[in-house]
Write a protein that holds these residues in place. Structure first.
Motif, mmCIF file in Angstrom:
data_model
loop_
_atom_site.group_PDB
_atom_site.id
_atom_site.type_symbol
_atom_site.label_atom_id
_atom_site.label_comp_id
_atom_site.label_asym_id
_atom_site.label_seq_id
_atom_site.Cartn_x
_atom_site.Cartn_y
_atom_site.Cartn_z
ATOM 1 N N GLY A 4 -65.628 -22.209 -15.684
ATOM 2 C CA GLY A 4 -65.377 -23.627 -15.959
ATOM 3 C C GLY A 4 -65.042 -23.859 -17.416
ATOM 4 N N SER A 5 -65.778 -23.207 -18.322
ATOM 5 C CA SER A 5 -65.528 -23.470 -19.731
ATOM 6 C C SER A 5 -64.228 -22.805 -20.176
ATOM 7 C CB SER A 5 -66.709 -23.018 -20.590
ATOM 8 O OG SER A 5 -66.899 -21.649 -20.501
ATOM 9 N N VAL A 6 -63.869 -21.687 -19.565
ATOM 10 C CA VAL A 6 -62.589 -21.056 -19.892
ATOM 11 C C VAL A 6 -61.455 -22.013 -19.545
ATOM 12 C CG1 VAL A 6 -61.023 -19.151 -19.365
ATOM 13 C CG2 VAL A 6 -63.474 -18.723 -19.572
ATOM 14 N N GLU A 7 -61.569 -22.603 -18.345
ATOM 15 C CA GLU A 7 -60.547 -23.568 -17.926
ATOM 16 C C GLU A 7 -60.460 -24.732 -18.909
ATOM 17 O OE1 GLU A 7 -61.137 -25.014 -13.900
ATOM 18 O OE2 GLU A 7 -61.176 -22.909 -13.273
ATOM 19 N N ALA A 8 -61.628 -25.239 -19.295
ATOM 20 C CA ALA A 8 -61.649 -26.374 -20.226
ATOM 21 C C ALA A 8 -60.959 -25.998 -21.540
ATOM 22 C CB ALA A 8 -63.081 -26.813 -20.490
ATOM 23 N N CYS A 9 -61.220 -24.777 -22.004
ATOM 24 C CA CYS A 9 -60.586 -24.319 -23.253
ATOM 25 C C CYS A 9 -59.078 -24.251 -23.098
ATOM 26 C CB CYS A 9 -61.066 -22.915 -23.615
ATOM 27 S SG CYS A 9 -62.650 -22.897 -24.366
ATOM 28 N N VAL A 10 -58.642 -23.654 -21.997
ATOM 29 C CA VAL A 10 -57.199 -23.515 -21.771
ATOM 30 C C VAL A 10 -56.561 -24.900 -21.800
ATOM 31 C CG1 VAL A 10 -55.428 -22.860 -20.091
ATOM 32 C CG2 VAL A 10 -57.389 -21.361 -20.498
ATOM 33 N N GLU A 11 -57.205 -25.809 -21.099
ATOM 34 C CA GLU A 11 -56.688 -27.170 -21.033
ATOM 35 C C GLU A 11 -56.592 -27.792 -22.431
ATOM 36 O OE1 GLU A 11 -58.272 -30.454 -18.117
ATOM 37 O OE2 GLU A 11 -56.991 -28.858 -17.352
ATOM 38 N N ALA A 12 -57.656 -27.607 -23.209
ATOM 39 C CA ALA A 12 -57.700 -28.258 -24.524
ATOM 40 C C ALA A 12 -56.748 -27.602 -25.519
ATOM 41 C CB ALA A 12 -59.124 -28.218 -25.069
ATOM 42 N N LEU A 13 -56.502 -26.310 -25.360
ATOM 43 C CA LEU A 13 -55.776 -25.595 -26.412
ATOM 44 C C LEU A 13 -54.302 -25.372 -26.120
ATOM 45 C CD1 LEU A 13 -58.423 -22.904 -27.395
ATOM 46 C CD2 LEU A 13 -58.110 -25.197 -28.309
ATOM 47 N N GLN A 14 -53.937 -25.360 -24.821
ATOM 48 C CA GLN A 14 -52.524 -25.062 -24.577
ATOM 49 C C GLN A 14 -51.681 -26.272 -24.946
ATOM 50 O OE1 GLN A 14 -51.872 -23.768 -20.609
ATOM 51 N NE2 GLN A 14 -52.169 -25.769 -19.693
ATOM 52 N N GLY A 15 -50.576 -25.983 -25.560
ATOM 53 C CA GLY A 15 -49.671 -27.078 -25.935
ATOM 54 C C GLY A 15 -50.025 -27.749 -27.241
ATOM 55 N N ILE A 16 -51.048 -27.271 -27.944
ATOM 56 C CA ILE A 16 -51.308 -27.830 -29.280
ATOM 57 C C ILE A 16 -50.149 -27.437 -30.185
ATOM 58 C CG2 ILE A 16 -52.722 -27.569 -31.378
ATOM 59 C CD1 ILE A 16 -55.166 -27.584 -29.713
ATOM 60 N N GLY A 17 -49.615 -28.397 -30.902
ATOM 61 C CA GLY A 17 -48.504 -28.103 -31.801
ATOM 62 C C GLY A 17 -47.324 -28.997 -31.524
ATOM 63 N N ASN A 18 -46.157 -28.571 -31.994
ATOM 64 C CA ASN A 18 -44.936 -29.359 -31.777
ATOM 65 C C ASN A 18 -43.777 -28.419 -31.496
ATOM 66 O OD1 ASN A 18 -44.308 -28.239 -34.237
ATOM 67 N ND2 ASN A 18 -44.825 -30.075 -35.399
ATOM 68 N N SER A 19 -42.553 -28.898 -31.698
ATOM 69 C CA SER A 19 -41.405 -28.050 -31.351
ATOM 70 C C SER A 19 -41.255 -26.882 -32.326
ATOM 71 C CB SER A 19 -40.140 -28.890 -31.344
ATOM 72 O OG SER A 19 -39.945 -29.426 -32.639
ATOM 73 N N GLU A 20 -41.925 -26.963 -33.467
ATOM 74 C CA GLU A 20 -41.768 -25.895 -34.454
ATOM 75 C C GLU A 20 -42.834 -24.813 -34.337
ATOM 76 O OE1 GLU A 20 -40.282 -27.394 -38.561
ATOM 77 O OE2 GLU A 20 -41.281 -29.054 -37.564
ATOM 78 N N VAL A 21 -44.068 -25.253 -34.121
ATOM 79 C CA VAL A 21 -45.179 -24.307 -33.993
ATOM 80 C C VAL A 21 -46.027 -24.739 -32.823
ATOM 81 C CG1 VAL A 21 -47.028 -23.126 -35.231
ATOM 82 C CG2 VAL A 21 -45.323 -24.388 -36.514
ATOM 83 N N LYS A 22 -46.370 -23.814 -31.958
ATOM 84 C CA LYS A 22 -47.346 -24.187 -30.928
ATOM 85 C C LYS A 22 -48.149 -22.998 -30.421
ATOM 86 C CE LYS A 22 -44.367 -25.474 -27.007
ATOM 87 N NZ LYS A 22 -43.183 -25.846 -27.485
ATOM 88 N N THR A 23 -49.259 -23.325 -29.785
ATOM 89 C CA THR A 23 -50.143 -22.272 -29.275
ATOM 90 C C THR A 23 -49.532 -21.612 -28.043
ATOM 91 O OG1 THR A 23 -51.264 -23.906 -27.908
ATOM 92 C CG2 THR A 23 -52.269 -23.389 -30.031
ATOM 93 N N ARG A 24 -49.891 -20.352 -27.847
ATOM 94 C CA ARG A 24 -49.516 -19.682 -26.605
ATOM 95 C C ARG A 24 -50.731 -18.862 -26.159
ATOM 96 N NH1 ARG A 24 -47.032 -14.687 -25.019
ATOM 97 N NH2 ARG A 24 -46.984 -14.018 -27.182
ATOM 98 N N ILE A 25 -51.188 -19.131 -24.942
ATOM 99 C CA ILE A 25 -52.384 -18.424 -24.481
ATOM 100 C C ILE A 25 -51.941 -17.134 -23.804
ATOM 101 C CG2 ILE A 25 -54.332 -18.564 -22.876
ATOM 102 C CD1 ILE A 25 -54.074 -21.717 -23.600
ATOM 103 N N ILE A 26 -52.339 -16.000 -24.389
ATOM 104 C CA ILE A 26 -51.860 -14.751 -23.786
ATOM 105 C C ILE A 26 -52.859 -14.202 -22.772
ATOM 106 C CG2 ILE A 26 -50.159 -14.002 -25.483
ATOM 107 C CD1 ILE A 26 -52.137 -12.436 -26.931
ATOM 108 N N ARG A 27 -54.111 -14.639 -22.871
ATOM 109 C CA ARG A 27 -55.078 -14.184 -21.872
ATOM 110 C C ARG A 27 -56.292 -15.105 -21.942
ATOM 111 N NH1 ARG A 27 -58.604 -10.052 -22.060
ATOM 112 N NH2 ARG A 27 -57.805 -9.311 -24.044
ATOM 113 N N ALA A 28 -56.903 -15.402 -20.799
ATOM 114 C CA ALA A 28 -58.108 -16.228 -20.788
ATOM 115 C C ALA A 28 -59.034 -15.702 -19.700
ATOM 116 C CB ALA A 28 -57.749 -17.684 -20.518
ATOM 117 N N SER A 29 -60.282 -15.393 -20.074
ATOM 118 C CA SER A 29 -61.211 -14.897 -19.049
ATOM 119 C C SER A 29 -62.643 -15.153 -19.495
ATOM 120 C CB SER A 29 -61.001 -13.395 -18.834
ATOM 121 O OG SER A 29 -61.206 -12.710 -20.047
ATOM 122 N N PHE A 30 -63.599 -15.034 -18.579
ATOM 123 C CA PHE A 30 -64.976 -15.241 -19.001
ATOM 124 C C PHE A 30 -65.632 -13.912 -19.349
ATOM 125 C CE2 PHE A 30 -65.684 -14.493 -14.512
ATOM 126 C CZ PHE A 30 -66.926 -13.879 -14.462
ATOM 127 N N GLY A 31 -66.706 -13.994 -20.121
ATOM 128 C CA GLY A 31 -67.381 -12.785 -20.578
ATOM 129 C C GLY A 31 -67.320 -12.710 -22.087
#
Ligand code: GDP
Length: 504
Positions: A413-440
C-alpha cells in the motif's frame, strides 16, 4: 602526439616521412622542437610553453619533512545555519585576545590564531560556512587541515550538516564534532551522536576515530576541551613546514583599506618579511608592512600564520597561490606571462563560442534553403514551410531530463502511495521517472541498480539500516528516507528542481 593532433597514425607517419624522419615506428621519441614542427605542418598554431623560464613555481616538497618544525593546524568551522558557528568563532577570537596583550581588539582579516596555555597555536579561518571552503577548494587551495563540525544539540543533523560532512570527506580533511548548545533544555546529545553515525561520521563513542566535544558557545562550557581536542588532533596529523627558503602561501581574503590594496596571506612555507616580493595570480607586491589580526605590525610570519599584506599592484583574489620572487623584475615577468596566458585562453574560449555560433547559423541557413526549395517544388509557400519546420524541430529537440527513482516501502500500500505521489513530479524540462518500485528493505541490489542508473533510492516507512547507508555512500547513491509522504514529495521536488538547467 597523433592522438592529440587528431590525426590517424598512418597519416601521421606519412607526415613524418615527408619531413625526412627515417624511423617512424612507435619507438621514435620526438623532442619538443620536432613535435612543434610536425604540429605546425599539420595546421596547428604552435605555442611554446615558456612557463619554466618566465613563470614562478613552488619548490618541490621537502625530501624528509619529519626533520622540519611543526606548524599550527588550520581549522575551518562548518555546520548548519544557526547551529552556532559564529558564536564559537567569537568565543575563540576572544580567547585569542585574552591570551595576549592586544587590548581587546581584533580585526577581521579572514583568519586568527589562538595560543593555548601549553604554547601550542591553532589557526582558525574566520569565515564560517561552506562557501568559503568550497571556493578555495575549487581553486585547488586545500588550506584547511581540520574541520570543526558544529551541530546544535537541540536540532541535530540537518541538510547543511550533511553537506559539510560530504565536503570534509571529499577533501579528506578530518572532523572534530562540536555538539553546541548543550546548555539548552532541549539538548539531546545521544540523538546527535546517532544521527551523525547514520550519516557516516565514525564517532569515538561508537568505536570510530572522530572526537566529539559537548560545548556551549554561549557559556563557554567545554570550549577549552574543544581547543584541546583540536591541538591533540593537530599533533597527531603532525603538519610540518620549512621555516626558510622561498615563501609560499594562499590568499584568504583581499580588500582595499586606507593602506591601499591588502590581502590576507596564510603562509604555508618559508618566513614572510617586509620587503619580500610576492606574486599571487596576475598581480604582485613588494610588501611594505605585515599586519596581524590585532592590527599590529609584525616583523615576520611563519607557516600557519595569517597576516595582512599590502602594496599590491592589482587586487589579488581569495584562493590564489602566493609565491615569492627574488626580484621585482622576476615578479613582473611572471605576472606578464600569466596575463598573456590568461588572455590567450580567454581568446580561445571566445573563438570557440564564435565558431560554434557561426556553424549553427550556417547549418540553419542550409536547412532552411533546402526546405524552401522543396516547398517551391511542391507549389507551397516557402516561408510558411520554414516556420512550420522550425516549430517542429523545436518540439522534437526539447528533451526532458529525467530524475530516476527506485522506490522501496514497508508494505504494498505504501509503495503504491509513493508511486502515486512521486510520478510526474516536474515539468516538460525535468521530471521523475520510476524505474522500479517494490516493498521490502533497501538492499545492496537496489543501491547497485541506483548507482548504475544514476537514480535516487526512495525508502519509505522503513527502518534506517546504517550499513546500507554506508554502502550507498560508498557507491555515491543518495537514499531519500522518509515516513511522511508529503515530506518525501517535497524532497523529491527539490531534487528535481536542482536538475533544472540554468537560465541564462
Ligand atoms: P551560525 O548561523 O551557525 O553562525 O549560528 P550563530 O552563531 O549565529 O547562532 C545562532 C543562534 O544560536 C544565536 O541566537 C546564538 O545566540 C545561539 N547560540 C549559539 N550558540 C549557543 C549555545 O551554545 N547555547 C545557546 N543557548 N544558544 C546558542
Amino acid at each position: 602526439l597523433s592522438t592529440r593532433l587528431n590525426v590517424p597514425l598512418k597519416r601521421f607517419e606519412r607526415q613524418l616521412q615527408e619531413m625526412g624522419f627515417e624511423e617512424t615506428n612507435g619507438d621514435l621519441i620526438l623532442n619538443a622542437e620536432n613535435a612543434g614542427l610536425i604540429a605546425q605542418e599539420l595546421g596547428y598554431e604552435v605555442i611554446v610553453d615558456r612557463s619554466d623560464e618566465l613563470d614562478i613555481k613552488p619548490r618541490p616538497p621537502a625530501e624528509d619533512s619529519s626533520i622540519l618544525p611543526q606548524r599550527p593546524p588550520v581549522v575551518t568551522i562548518m555546520g548548519h545555519v544557526d547551529h552556532g558557528k559564529t558564536t564559537l568563532l567569537d568565543w575563540l577570537r576572544k580567547s585569542s585576545i585574552v591570551d595576549s596583550e592586544h587590548g581587546g581588539i581584533t580585526q577581521h582579516i579572514g583568519a586568527f590564531s589562538v595560543t593555548m596555555p601549553s604554547g601550542k597555536v591553532i589557526t582558525f579561518l574566520d569565515t564560517p560556512g561552506h562557501a568559503a571552503f568550497l571556493s578555495m577548494r575549487e581553486r585547488g587551495a586545500n588550506v584547511t587541515d581540520i574541520v570543526i563540525l558544529v551541530v546544535a544539540a537541540d536540532d541535530s543533523v540537518k541538510p547543511q550538516t550533511i553537506e559539510a560532512i560530504k565536503h570534509a570527506k571529499a577533501a579528506e580533511v578530518p572532523i572534530i564534532v562540536a555538539i553546541n548548545k548543550c546548555d539548552k533544555d532541549g539538548a539531546n546529545i545521544e540523538k546527535v551522536k546517532n544521527d551523525l553515525s547514520v550519516n557516516g561520521v565514525d564517532i569515538e563513542d561508537f568505536g570510530g576515530e572522530t572526537q566529539v566535544v559537548c560545548v556551549s558557545g554561549k557559556s563557554g562550557m567545554g570550549m577549552e576541551d574543544l581547543e584541546e581536542a583540536t591541538v591533540t588532533l593537530g599533533e597527531l596529523l603532525d603538519h610540518r613546514a620549512e621555516p626558510d627558503g622561498q615563501v609560499e602561501g594562499w590568499v584568504l581574503e583581499a580588500t582595499t583599506k586606507k593602506r591601499g590594496r591588502v590581502a590576507t596571506m596564510l603562509v604555508t612555507r618559508g618566513t614572510l618579511r617586509p620587503g619580500d616580493i610576492i606574486v599571487a595570480g596576475r598581480t604582485w607586491t613588494r610588501i611594505k608592512t605585515l599586519v596581524n589580526e590585532h592590527g599590529e605590525e609584525v616583523h615576520c610570519a611563519s607557516p600557519g600564520q595569517p597576516v595582512e599584506v599590502d602594496g599590491w599592484r592589482d587586487q589579488p583574489e581569495a584562493g590564489e597561490a602566493c609565491l615569492q620572487a627574488d626580484t621585482e623584475d622576476r615578479a613582473k615577468r611572471a605576472v606578464d606571462y600569466r596575463i598573456e596566458k590568461y588572455q590567450r585562453i580567454q581568446q580561445a574560449i571566445d573563438m570557440e563560442a564564435i565558431n560554434k555560433t557561426r556553424r549553427l547559423q550556417r547549418e540553419k541557413e542550409e536547412r532552411e534553403a533546402a526546405i524552401r526549395a522543396t516547398a517551391i517544388e511542391a507549389g507551397e509557400d516557402p516561408e510558411e514551410a520554414v516556420i512550420k519546420a522550425n516549430r517542429e524541430l523545436e518540439r522534437n529537440t526539447q528533451t526532458t531530463i529525467e530524475v530516476p527513482l527506485i522506490i522501496k516501502g514497508d508494505v504494498d500500500g505504501s509503495v503504491e502511495a509513493c508511486v502515486e505521489a512521486l510520478q510526474g513530479i516536474g515539468n516538460s524540462e525535468v521530471k521523475t521517472r520510476i524505474i522500479r518500485a517494490s516493498f521490502g528493505e533497501v538492499s545492496e541490489f537496489d543501491i547497485d541498480h541506483a548507482a548504475a542508473s544514476g537514480a535516487y533510492v526512495v525508502s519509505f516507512n522503513l527502518p534506517k539500516d546504517p550499513q546500507m547507508f554506508q554502502y550507498a555512500r560508498q557507491r555515491g547513491v543518495n537514499i531519500l528516507a522518509h515516513n511522511i509522504i508529503y515530506r518525501l514529495a517535497d524532497e523529491v521536488k527539490e531534487k528535481v528542481q536542482d536538475r533544472l538547467p540554468p537560465r541564462i
